[in-house]
Design a protein around this motif. Sequence first.
Motif, PDB file in Angstrom:
ATOM      1  N   THR A 299       2.446   0.091  -5.800  1.00 33.23           N
ATOM      2  CA  THR A 299       1.525  -0.450  -4.794  1.00 33.23           C
ATOM      3  C   THR A 299       0.628  -1.533  -5.389  1.00 33.23           C
ATOM      4  O   THR A 299       0.253  -1.474  -6.569  1.00 33.23           O
ATOM      5  CB  THR A 299       0.628   0.660  -4.220  1.00 33.23           C
TER       6      THR A 299
ATOM      7  N   TRP B 231       0.105   3.273  -7.373  1.00 32.35           N
ATOM      8  CA  TRP B 231       0.952   4.454  -7.182  1.00 32.35           C
ATOM      9  C   TRP B 231       2.398   4.032  -7.389  1.00 32.35           C
ATOM     10  O   TRP B 231       2.785   2.904  -7.039  1.00 32.35           O
ATOM     11  CB  TRP B 231       0.746   5.040  -5.795  1.00 32.35           C
TER      12      TRP B 231
ATOM     13  N   ARG C 106     -10.550  -1.164 -10.763  1.00 27.92           N
ATOM     14  CA  ARG C 106     -11.064   0.094 -10.202  1.00 27.92           C
ATOM     15  C   ARG C 106     -11.994   0.810 -11.172  1.00 27.92           C
ATOM     16  O   ARG C 106     -12.842   1.610 -10.756  1.00 27.92           O
ATOM     17  CB  ARG C 106      -9.926   1.023  -9.788  1.00 27.92           C
TER      18      ARG C 106
ATOM     19  N   PRO D 170      -6.602   8.304 -18.541  1.00 30.19           N
ATOM     20  CA  PRO D 170      -6.439   9.106 -17.333  1.00 30.19           C
ATOM     21  C   PRO D 170      -7.401  10.293 -17.367  1.00 30.19           C
ATOM     22  O   PRO D 170      -7.725  10.816 -18.438  1.00 30.19           O
ATOM     23  CB  PRO D 170      -4.980   9.560 -17.409  1.00 30.19           C
TER      24      PRO D 170
ATOM     25  N   ASP E  27       0.837  -1.202   0.000  1.00 32.04           N
ATOM     26  CA  ASP E  27       0.000   0.000   0.000  1.00 32.04           C
ATOM     27  C   ASP E  27       0.870   1.251   0.000  1.00 32.04           C
ATOM     28  O   ASP E  27       2.112   1.182  -0.017  1.00 32.04           O
ATOM     29  CB  ASP E  27      -0.948  -0.010   1.199  1.00 32.04           C
ATOM     30  N   ARG E  28       0.215   2.400   0.026  1.00 28.86           N
ATOM     31  CA  ARG E  28       0.922   3.665  -0.065  1.00 28.86           C
ATOM     32  C   ARG E  28       1.772   3.943   1.176  1.00 28.86           C
ATOM     33  O   ARG E  28       2.837   4.574   1.082  1.00 28.86           O
ATOM     34  CB  ARG E  28      -0.075   4.797  -0.296  1.00 28.86           C
TER      35      ARG E  28
ATOM     36  N   VAL F 124       5.772  10.446  -5.370  1.00 36.22           N
ATOM     37  CA  VAL F 124       4.764   9.423  -5.675  1.00 36.22           C
ATOM     38  C   VAL F 124       3.901   9.909  -6.839  1.00 36.22           C
ATOM     39  O   VAL F 124       3.434  11.055  -6.857  1.00 36.22           O
ATOM     40  CB  VAL F 124       3.882   9.135  -4.450  1.00 36.22           C
ATOM     41  N   ILE F 125       3.712   9.041  -7.818  1.00 35.52           N
ATOM     42  CA  ILE F 125       2.930   9.361  -9.014  1.00 35.52           C
ATOM     43  C   ILE F 125       1.720   8.433  -9.075  1.00 35.52           C
ATOM     44  O   ILE F 125       1.846   7.208  -8.926  1.00 35.52           O
ATOM     45  CB  ILE F 125       3.784   9.195 -10.288  1.00 35.52           C
ATOM     46  N   ASP F 126       0.546   9.003  -9.295  1.00 31.88           N
ATOM     47  CA  ASP F 126      -0.689   8.224  -9.423  1.00 31.88           C
ATOM     48  C   ASP F 126      -0.776   7.665 -10.835  1.00 31.88           C
ATOM     49  O   ASP F 126      -0.892   8.425 -11.806  1.00 31.88           O
ATOM     50  CB  ASP F 126      -1.893   9.122  -9.124  1.00 31.88           C
ATOM     51  N   ARG F 127      -0.706   6.338 -10.961  1.00 27.94           N
ATOM     52  CA  ARG F 127      -0.817   5.673 -12.261  1.00 27.94           C
ATOM     53  C   ARG F 127      -2.197   5.028 -12.449  1.00 27.94           C
ATOM     54  O   ARG F 127      -2.346   4.085 -13.221  1.00 27.94           O
ATOM     55  CB  ARG F 127       0.280   4.617 -12.414  1.00 27.94           C
ATOM     56  N   ASP F 128      -3.184   5.510 -11.774  1.00 27.08           N
ATOM     57  CA  ASP F 128      -4.575   5.044 -11.832  1.00 27.08           C
ATOM     58  C   ASP F 128      -4.772   3.666 -11.193  1.00 27.08           C
ATOM     59  O   ASP F 128      -5.668   3.487 -10.370  1.00 27.08           O
ATOM     60  CB  ASP F 128      -5.125   5.020 -13.253  1.00 27.08           C
ATOM     61  N   TYR F 129      -3.964   2.685 -11.561  1.00 25.77           N
ATOM     62  CA  TYR F 129      -4.149   1.317 -11.077  1.00 25.77           C
ATOM     63  C   TYR F 129      -3.155   0.947  -9.981  1.00 25.77           C
ATOM     64  O   TYR F 129      -3.234  -0.113  -9.384  1.00 25.77           O
ATOM     65  CB  TYR F 129      -4.073   0.338 -12.259  1.00 25.77           C
TER      66      TYR F 129
END
Length: 310
Positions: A270, A254, A277, A291, A226-227, A247-252
């Motif tokens: 993660t 991080w 999702r 995105p 997890d994060r 940290v970069i949000d890659r949708d599916y």
Amino acid sequence: MIKQIKGLHHVTSMAADANQNNAFFANTLGLRRVKKTVNFDAPDVYHLYYGDEVGTPGSVMTYFPFGDMPRGHRGAGEVGVTEFAVPKGALEFWKGRLTSKGVTGLAEDSFLGEARLTFDGPDGDGFALVESDAQGRTPWTGADVPEDAGILGFHGARFLLREAAATGELLTYMGYEKEELSGTVTRYRVAGGNAADTIDLEELPGAQAAGQGAGSVHHIAFAVEDRAAQLEVRRALMETGYQVTPVIDRDYFWAIYFRTPGGVLFEVATNEPGFDRDEDTAHLGEALKLPTRYEPHRAQIEALLPPIAG
């Protein structure tokens, strides 16, 4: 020492042609396409994900197909071989199947007592199938691949390096244990994680540097739950002197990234939230998912992307 790494999460490579890439992984290898989206930095390029039924961390091979991108050339400073696990006794099936489909570079060998079948991907990518225990994994049986031969997920990966000691020290810091040396290859394994738990370092002192292109691994990603665990890993790496991205949000998942001493780009990703999702499990990988920032430009993006059969 970092204790949060759970084995591999995914491996991301580059390709020349999206349809050729999709046909190879979904039809020849029988993996499931679990997501069809775009490169976050180049939305006119697909990002295709292949894996087991739900894209379990440790099973997912991903690709950026950059159209007419020239092939990379193999050498030091890269992931040279991506290894998939298959059930014991499955290599005869795969030898026949890959031969019948015109796959090149087929060669049988054994490493540390494990039977292997190495082969080339459509862009000269380096792959191996390794006979392994299932360890609770269930293969995706697409394209008429039987369950007793289906790909279970990753076994691990082999790095090609001019000098392996510094990368070995990094892996040890990341929770991997040095297991065995055979010739110029040293195996490292992480305990207590998923079944994609091995990294082999092959030392090639005189090798030319790898040149990235189609068929090259862009980066290799390690899994954390997890994060919160990811932030602990990031803090530990930065305290050791590594330059780690935010940290970069890659949708599916991080993601964080950093470059290793041997030149290989590492990601720590993660296990959450996963590929379901924005799609239910029955229809993973069917629709083009964008995105959020690109959704207003869907029509233009779809016009630039080649249709993918299947």
